[in-house]
Design an enzyme around this catalytic site. Structure first.
Site, PDB file in Angstrom:
ATOM      1  CG  ASP A  91      18.129  14.756 -24.132  1.00 19.59           C
ATOM      2  OD1 ASP A  91      18.474  13.169 -24.192  1.00 19.59           O
ATOM      3  OD2 ASP A  91      18.924  15.341 -24.941  1.00 19.59           O
ATOM      4  CG  HIS A 112      -3.662  12.268   2.585  1.00 24.29           C
ATOM      5  ND1 HIS A 112      -3.774  10.787   2.564  1.00 24.29           N
ATOM      6  CD2 HIS A 112      -3.115  12.598   3.517  1.00 24.29           C
ATOM      7  CE1 HIS A 112      -3.277  10.282   3.381  1.00 24.29           C
ATOM      8  NE2 HIS A 112      -2.856  11.585   4.086  1.00 24.29           N
ATOM      9  CG  ASP A 120       0.304  18.123   6.539  1.00 26.14           C
ATOM     10  OD1 ASP A 120       1.343  18.294   6.634  1.00 26.14           O
ATOM     11  OD2 ASP A 120      -0.429  17.334   6.888  1.00 26.14           O
ATOM     12  CG  ASP A 132       4.497  15.729   8.566  1.00 24.74           C
ATOM     13  OD1 ASP A 132       3.698  16.667   8.111  1.00 24.74           O
ATOM     14  OD2 ASP A 132       3.711  14.631   8.989  1.00 24.74           O
ATOM     15  CG  HIS A 151      -5.863  11.871  11.204  1.00 26.18           C
ATOM     16  ND1 HIS A 151      -4.760  12.396  12.082  1.00 26.18           N
ATOM     17  CD2 HIS A 151      -6.453  13.129  10.894  1.00 26.18           C
ATOM     18  CE1 HIS A 151      -5.075  14.058  12.315  1.00 26.18           C
ATOM     19  NE2 HIS A 151      -5.962  14.243  11.633  1.00 26.18           N
ATOM     20  CG  HIS A 174       3.301   9.821  11.171  1.00 30.66           C
ATOM     21  ND1 HIS A 174       4.411  10.334  10.616  1.00 30.66           N
ATOM     22  CD2 HIS A 174       2.323  10.896  11.019  1.00 30.66           C
ATOM     23  CE1 HIS A 174       4.256  11.602   9.947  1.00 30.66           C
ATOM     24  NE2 HIS A 174       2.992  12.115  10.152  1.00 30.66           N
ATOM     25  CG  HIS A 195       3.479   8.444   7.099  1.00 29.99           C
ATOM     26  ND1 HIS A 195       2.328   8.341   6.637  1.00 29.99           N
ATOM     27  CD2 HIS A 195       3.383  10.001   7.509  1.00 29.99           C
ATOM     28  CE1 HIS A 195       1.547   9.253   6.864  1.00 29.99           C
ATOM     29  NE2 HIS A 195       2.167  10.416   7.507  1.00 29.99           N
ATOM     30  CD  GLU A 255      -0.137  14.096  11.875  1.00 32.57           C
ATOM     31  OE1 GLU A 255      -0.774  14.549  10.827  1.00 32.57           O
ATOM     32  OE2 GLU A 255       0.974  13.387  11.514  1.00 32.57           O
ATOM     33  CE1 TYR A 279      -8.606  17.699   9.413  1.00 30.94           C
ATOM     34  CE2 TYR A 279      -8.891  15.927  11.019  1.00 30.94           C
ATOM     35  CZ  TYR A 279      -7.933  16.662  10.275  1.00 30.94           C
ATOM     36  OH  TYR A 279      -6.600  16.741  10.432  1.00 30.94           O
ATOM     37  NE  ARG A 310      -3.007  17.374   9.460  1.00 34.56           N
ATOM     38  CZ  ARG A 310      -3.725  17.205   8.266  1.00 34.56           C
ATOM     39  NH1 ARG A 310      -4.938  16.876   8.539  1.00 34.56           N
ATOM     40  NH2 ARG A 310      -3.225  17.565   7.196  1.00 34.56           N
ATOM     41  CD  GLU A 338       1.863  16.749  10.852  1.00 37.54           C
ATOM     42  OE1 GLU A 338       1.525  17.337   9.880  1.00 37.54           O
ATOM     43  OE2 GLU A 338       2.381  15.428  10.930  1.00 37.54           O
TER      44      GLU A 338
HETATM   45  N1  GLY Z   1       1.691  15.227   5.895  1.00 37.08           N
HETATM   46  C1  GLY Z   1       1.551  13.917   6.067  1.00 37.08           C
HETATM   47  C2  GLY Z   1       1.144  13.615   7.482  1.00 37.08           C
HETATM   48  O1  GLY Z   1       1.004  14.666   8.391  1.00 37.08           O
HETATM   49  O2  GLY Z   1       1.148  12.430   7.947  1.00 37.08           O
HETATM   50 MN    MN Z   2       1.494  16.459   7.872  1.00 32.34          MN
HETATM   51 MN    MN Z   3       2.090  13.946   9.854  1.00 33.24          MN
END
Ligand code: GLY
Ligand code: MN
Ligand code: MN
Length: 434
Positions: free
Chosen positions: A36, A240, A257, A268, A347, A351, A358, A381, A385, A403, A405
């Protein structure tokens, strides 16, 4: 106010259409149910962008020049019994009065009505390939109309991606959208501050996650924009990481994050801090490099610069930092050209950010990095690491994952950091935690 905003977006899209067009936009499908219980529903971003309508089982249709109404919506009818179980519906009247549709039809009648709307149109704008089962229904309707050829009726013979047009619109944020993104960033920044305030050695990663989510919801953002990452020590080196189930011990850095989604707009933000309130010497060295890289990258976010300029600015500072740390050696330019920083910064620096974390929008135009323009929003960001399995790495750097961001709006004069309420200076962070 918002009704007008959505109407403006539809008019802007209309301007971009070739003649004899019909636009067909399906809502996102509902998630499977568990008995349900309904799983949370999230409207398709393009659909919401053009309609402001968040209900499932809806299809929006735009037919420029149609005298009986250009903007039609198929949706669920009002049904008091069903609404008592699963929540209110706008119904056919509501979708016209509150959401600006010229006319509305029950979604259950779509097989009977939609083919007629396709007759004698030349081209269909549609997000082909996004929802497989709707693709098949649409092809079925088109072939039904095609079979009427002997009656002098022709079916559309061009499918054009609506996604490309809409993503280009979504890339440039209006004042209305910027205000929502400011709010999403403000809520998320508060969540990061609250997590820092309860930080103490021995706490579990998920306890910090709970604080973040609690702050999001208490401030009107009903969900996170993506699964929150709370990684202590070496977990901070897993890009991730979402297990969030380790204990955070004194001496660990913790990388968070996390960003809220507010009224369909994402934030973000990443912050990294020492759980005991004091950066070690090594942690501080790495932190200051990442922060300097991030500031240099933010500085490069301004109209006229290219999409890649912030990344290049960050890479320069990071590579120089790695040389100063004696992790890399050699000529700076060559190290950058060879991407020698890659094992430690794997990375990209950002973005697009918007309704999706994203977000949509091309990064290159005609093979060249896109020029930044007012109204675009990007994350910035950079990170470093140092997991403990990098061959030859001095153990003093092990398990440092950092990181930083922020969410950055391109403005006429340069940029605005939407998330600047989240502290990132070493001294401010140390004060907040102790
Ligand atoms: N939180 C995903 C990124 O920073 O791209
Ligand atoms: Mn992020
Ligand atoms: Mn991001």
């Amino acid at each position: 106010m918002s009704k007008e905003e959505f109407a403006n977006r539809r008019s802007a899209l209309r301007e971009m259409l070739e003649p004899e067009a019909i636009v067909i936009l399906p809502s996102s499908p509902e998630q499977p149910r568990n008995g349900d219980v309904l799983y949370p529903y999230r409207q398709d971003s393009d659909f919401y962008y053009l309609t402001g309508f968040s209900e499932p089982q809806a299809v929006a249709v735009m037919i420029p020049g149609r005298t009986l109404g250009e903007y039609l919506v198929f949706c669920r009818e009002s049904d008091p019994a069903a609404e008592a179980w699963n929540g209110r519906r706008a119904g056919l009247d509501g979708v016209c009065s509150e959401f600006g549709a010229d006319d509305a039809f029950p979604i259950t009648d779509i097989d009977d009505i939609l083919p007629g709307l396709l007759e004698n149109k030349k081209r269909i704008y549609y997000p082909m390939g996004r929802y497989k089962s709707f693709d098949q229904r649409l092809i079925q309707w088109v072939s039904q109309v095609g079979a009427l050829g002997r009656s002098g009726i022709h079916a559309p013979d061009q499918f054009i991606s609506s996604a490309q047009l809409v993503q280009e619109m979504r890339l440039f944020k209006s004042k209305f959208e910027i205000n929502l993104m400011r709010k999403a960033a403000e809520i998320s920044a508060t969540a990061h501050i609250n997590a820092m305030k309860i930080a103490k050695p021995g706490i579990k990663e998920y306890e910090l996650e709970a604080e973040l989510i609690s702050t999001f919801v208490a401030r009107g953002a009903r969900s996170a924009a993506y699964p929150s990452i709370v990684g202590a020590g070496g977990n901070g080196c897993i890009l991730h990481y979402i297990d969030n189930n380790s204990q955070i011990n004194s001496g660990d850095l913790v990388l968070i994050d996390a960003g809220a989604e507010y009224e369909f707009y994402a934030s973000d933000i990443t912050r990294t801090f020492p759980i005991n309130g004091r950066f070690t010497q090594e942690q501080k060295i790495v932190y200051e490099i990442v922060l300097e890289a991030q500031m240099a990258a933010i500085e490069a976010v301004r109209p006229g610069n290219c999409w890649n300029d912030p990344h290049e600015a960050a890479v320069k500072v990071i590579t120089k930092g790695l040389v100063d740390m004696k992790i890399l050696s050699g000529n700076l330019k060559k190290l950058i050209a060879n991407e020698s920083f890659r094992p430690y910064f794997m990375h990209r620096t950002g973005h697009w950010l918007g309704m999706d974390v994203h977000d949509v929008g091309e990064y290159k135009v005609d093979g060249e990095w896109r020029v930044l323009e007012e109204g675009m929003v990007t994350t910035v960001e950079p990170g470093l690491y140092f997991s403990n399995n990098i061959p030859g790495l001095d153990p003093k750097w092990w398990d440092i994952g950092i990181r930083i961001e922020d969410d950055v709006l391109v403005t006429e004069a340069g940029n605005e950091v939407l998330s600047d309420q989240a502290p990132k200076e070493v001294s401010t962070i140390e004060e907040l935690i102790l």
